[in-house]
Design a protein around this motif. Structure first.
Motif, PDB file in Angstrom:
ATOM      1  N   ASP A 110       0.843  -1.209   0.000  1.00 43.49           N
ATOM      2  CA  ASP A 110       0.000   0.000   0.000  1.00 43.49           C
ATOM      3  C   ASP A 110       0.874   1.253   0.000  1.00 43.49           C
ATOM      4  O   ASP A 110       0.655   2.180  -0.776  1.00 43.49           O
ATOM      5  CB  ASP A 110      -0.893   0.028   1.253  1.00 43.49           C
ATOM      6  CG  ASP A 110      -2.138  -0.827   1.078  1.00 43.49           C
ATOM      7  OD1 ASP A 110      -2.478  -1.147  -0.074  1.00 43.49           O
ATOM      8  OD2 ASP A 110      -2.752  -1.179   2.105  1.00 43.49           O
ATOM      9  N   ALA A 111       1.877   1.252   0.883  1.00 46.19           N
ATOM     10  CA  ALA A 111       2.735   2.434   1.009  1.00 46.19           C
ATOM     11  C   ALA A 111       3.498   2.687  -0.281  1.00 46.19           C
ATOM     12  O   ALA A 111       3.563   3.816  -0.790  1.00 46.19           O
ATOM     13  CB  ALA A 111       3.707   2.247   2.173  1.00 46.19           C
ATOM     14  N   VAL A 112       4.053   1.613  -0.855  1.00 45.20           N
ATOM     15  CA  VAL A 112       4.871   1.750  -2.057  1.00 45.20           C
ATOM     16  C   VAL A 112       4.006   2.189  -3.252  1.00 45.20           C
ATOM     17  O   VAL A 112       4.397   3.060  -4.031  1.00 45.20           O
ATOM     18  CB  VAL A 112       5.585   0.408  -2.361  1.00 45.20           C
ATOM     19  CG1 VAL A 112       6.191   0.402  -3.745  1.00 45.20           C
ATOM     20  CG2 VAL A 112       6.663   0.166  -1.318  1.00 45.20           C
ATOM     21  N   ILE A 135      -6.271  -7.686  -5.706  1.00 46.84           N
ATOM     22  CA  ILE A 135      -5.997  -6.501  -6.529  1.00 46.84           C
ATOM     23  C   ILE A 135      -6.995  -5.388  -6.156  1.00 46.84           C
ATOM     24  O   ILE A 135      -6.625  -4.214  -6.062  1.00 46.84           O
ATOM     25  CB  ILE A 135      -6.076  -6.883  -8.026  1.00 46.84           C
ATOM     26  CG1 ILE A 135      -4.931  -7.846  -8.382  1.00 46.84           C
ATOM     27  CG2 ILE A 135      -6.062  -5.662  -8.947  1.00 46.84           C
ATOM     28  CD1 ILE A 135      -3.529  -7.346  -8.056  1.00 46.84           C
ATOM     29  N   ASN A 136      -8.246  -5.765  -5.880  1.00 46.32           N
ATOM     30  CA  ASN A 136      -9.246  -4.757  -5.479  1.00 46.32           C
ATOM     31  C   ASN A 136      -8.856  -4.111  -4.150  1.00 46.32           C
ATOM     32  O   ASN A 136      -9.043  -2.924  -3.951  1.00 46.32           O
ATOM     33  CB  ASN A 136     -10.632  -5.397  -5.354  1.00 46.32           C
ATOM     34  CG  ASN A 136     -11.170  -5.777  -6.719  1.00 46.32           C
ATOM     35  OD1 ASN A 136     -10.910  -5.097  -7.711  1.00 46.32           O
ATOM     36  ND2 ASN A 136     -11.894  -6.876  -6.781  1.00 46.32           N
ATOM     37  N   ARG A 137      -8.281  -4.923  -3.258  1.00 50.21           N
ATOM     38  CA  ARG A 137      -7.865  -4.381  -1.969  1.00 50.21           C
ATOM     39  C   ARG A 137      -6.700  -3.388  -2.154  1.00 50.21           C
ATOM     40  O   ARG A 137      -6.701  -2.310  -1.589  1.00 50.21           O
ATOM     41  CB  ARG A 137      -7.438  -5.540  -1.061  1.00 50.21           C
ATOM     42  CG  ARG A 137      -7.130  -5.107   0.355  1.00 50.21           C
ATOM     43  CD  ARG A 137      -5.930  -5.883   0.890  1.00 50.21           C
ATOM     44  NE  ARG A 137      -5.459  -5.341   2.137  1.00 50.21           N
ATOM     45  CZ  ARG A 137      -4.685  -4.267   2.222  1.00 50.21           C
ATOM     46  NH1 ARG A 137      -4.331  -3.589   1.148  1.00 50.21           N
ATOM     47  NH2 ARG A 137      -4.273  -3.834   3.392  1.00 50.21           N
ATOM     48  N   LEU A 142      -5.598   3.889  -3.959  1.00 52.05           N
ATOM     49  CA  LEU A 142      -5.042   4.619  -5.101  1.00 52.05           C
ATOM     50  C   LEU A 142      -5.989   5.710  -5.594  1.00 52.05           C
ATOM     51  O   LEU A 142      -7.215   5.556  -5.534  1.00 52.05           O
ATOM     52  CB  LEU A 142      -4.731   3.643  -6.248  1.00 52.05           C
ATOM     53  CG  LEU A 142      -3.634   2.615  -5.945  1.00 52.05           C
ATOM     54  CD1 LEU A 142      -3.473   1.639  -7.104  1.00 52.05           C
ATOM     55  CD2 LEU A 142      -2.305   3.312  -5.669  1.00 52.05           C
ATOM     56  N   LYS A 143      -5.407   6.787  -6.097  1.00 55.05           N
ATOM     57  CA  LYS A 143      -6.228   7.877  -6.651  1.00 55.05           C
ATOM     58  C   LYS A 143      -6.772   7.487  -8.026  1.00 55.05           C
ATOM     59  O   LYS A 143      -7.814   7.946  -8.442  1.00 55.05           O
ATOM     60  CB  LYS A 143      -5.368   9.131  -6.814  1.00 55.05           C
ATOM     61  CG  LYS A 143      -4.995   9.788  -5.505  1.00 55.05           C
ATOM     62  CD  LYS A 143      -4.577  11.241  -5.772  1.00 55.05           C
ATOM     63  CE  LYS A 143      -3.929  11.836  -4.555  1.00 55.05           C
ATOM     64  NZ  LYS A 143      -2.450  11.792  -4.605  1.00 55.05           N
TER      65      LYS A 143
END
Ligand code: NAD
Length: 294
Positions: A110-112, A135-137, A142-143
């Motif tokens: 998530d951070a990366v 992938i949905n998680r 993400l923007k």
């Protein structure tokens, strides 16, 4: 034989410059494969020694090609310039597609992914090489989730032809198209699959491992099973394949699939695979799994 472009590839935006995040087993392999087929790739890690390892692996694979007379040393040097190692996002502004291949930890990913999204252009496609995270998680933070999908390579990247392109709920056709086209440009065979635990390949592979494990729990000799499956026509048996995959990876992936499909994948009690893992027999990565390695 000329392959027909799929409906996805016809709408693909060109992928001329790529980047891989993580220079580990997979990141190094992805960098080699991209460079070898002529698409420049930035290889970013957070550690200098990780970058060194990734480059060493790529050099080793190119050197084998030279040994086999498939490349000259000049061609090898030329292809190696397609890999640009880096510790920073400095040159990410003109990257068309990023493959995230950092450690299999949702928080780190998530951070990366949010970090890199801020460094690339609006149309850059972000992909993740995750084996087990939805992938949905990963798209949630993400923007531009429409620009994101899975790009799941198999280990070793240079030898395994298949790449699963995983379409999330919000993934656009354009993102799928670009990812499929890049996989093809890398000399791979892409298949587009929906997001679910295990995607496609592991949904087939893990019930097979489960069947193998059950046989061993009932007293079967694992070497015998391996030999039988080789005679059946598979390139290697399940015990050897588990050693290649890693028993830790296998236990983790099985847990994820059991969570996703409890009626089909969950097992009561300890499996033979779990017992191996509990005894620190992780496979080729620590030189001892079902088999012992030097
Ligand atoms: P690895 O541990 O060999 O490499 C991970 C690399 O990521 C390390 O070099 C680490 O320094 C780097 N890293 C960590 N945080 C980072 C950050 N913030 N930015 C950049 N780099 C960072 O792992 P691996 O086996 O190559 O796996 C990578 C991914 O590929 C995982 O998601 C894994 O599930 C997936 N995958 C692995 C296999 C396999 O067989 N190993 C197969 C298919 C998919």
């Amino acid at each position: 034989v000329k392959k027909k472009a799929s409906k996805y590839e016809k709408q693909a935006q060109p992928v001329k410059q790529t980047a891989v995040l993580g220079a580990g087993i997979m990141g190094g392999g992805i960098a080699y494969q991209s460079a070898s087929k002529g698409t420049p790739i930035l290889m970013k890690d957070i550690k200098d020694d990780a970058i060194e390892l990734g480059l060493k692996e790529a050099r080793k694979l190119f050197a084998k090609q030279v040994e086999r007379k498939k490349l000259t040393t000049e061609q090898m040097a030329e292809k190696l310039t397609n890999i640009r190692p880096t510790l920073s996002y400095g040159d990410f502004g003109n990257v068309d597609l990023v493959v995230e291949a950092v450690v299999e930890n949702p928080k780190v990913k998530d951070a990366v992914l949010t970090e890199v999204e801020g460094m690339v252009g609006e149309n850059t496609i972000l992909t993740s090489n995750t084996s087990t995270i939805s992938i949905n998680r990963l798209a949630q933070n993400l923007k531009r989730p429409e620009n994101f999908c899975g790009m799941h390579f198999f280990n070793p990247v240079h030898r395994m032809p298949l790449v699963e392109v995983i379409r999330g709920e919000k993934t656009s056709d354009a993102a799928v198209a670009a990812t499929v086209a890049y996989a093809r440009a890398m000399g791979k065979t892409p298949i587009v699959v929906n997001d679910c635990p295990g995607f496609l390949v592991n949904r087939v592979l893990f019930p097979y491992f489960g069947g193998f494990s059950f046989l061993v729990e009932q007293g079967a000799d694992f070497q015998h099973v391996d030999k039988v499956m080789e005679k059946f026509g598979w390139p290697m048996g399940p015990a050897y394949l588990l050693d290649v995959v890693g028993l830790d990876t296998a236990v983790h992936a099985n847990e994820v699939m059991a969570e996703g499909f409890p009626d089909r994948m969950a097992r009561d009690g300890k499996t033979a695979i779990q017992v191996m893992y509990d005894n620190d027999r992780l496979g080729q990565k620590n030189d001892k799994g079902f088999y012992a390695y030097e």
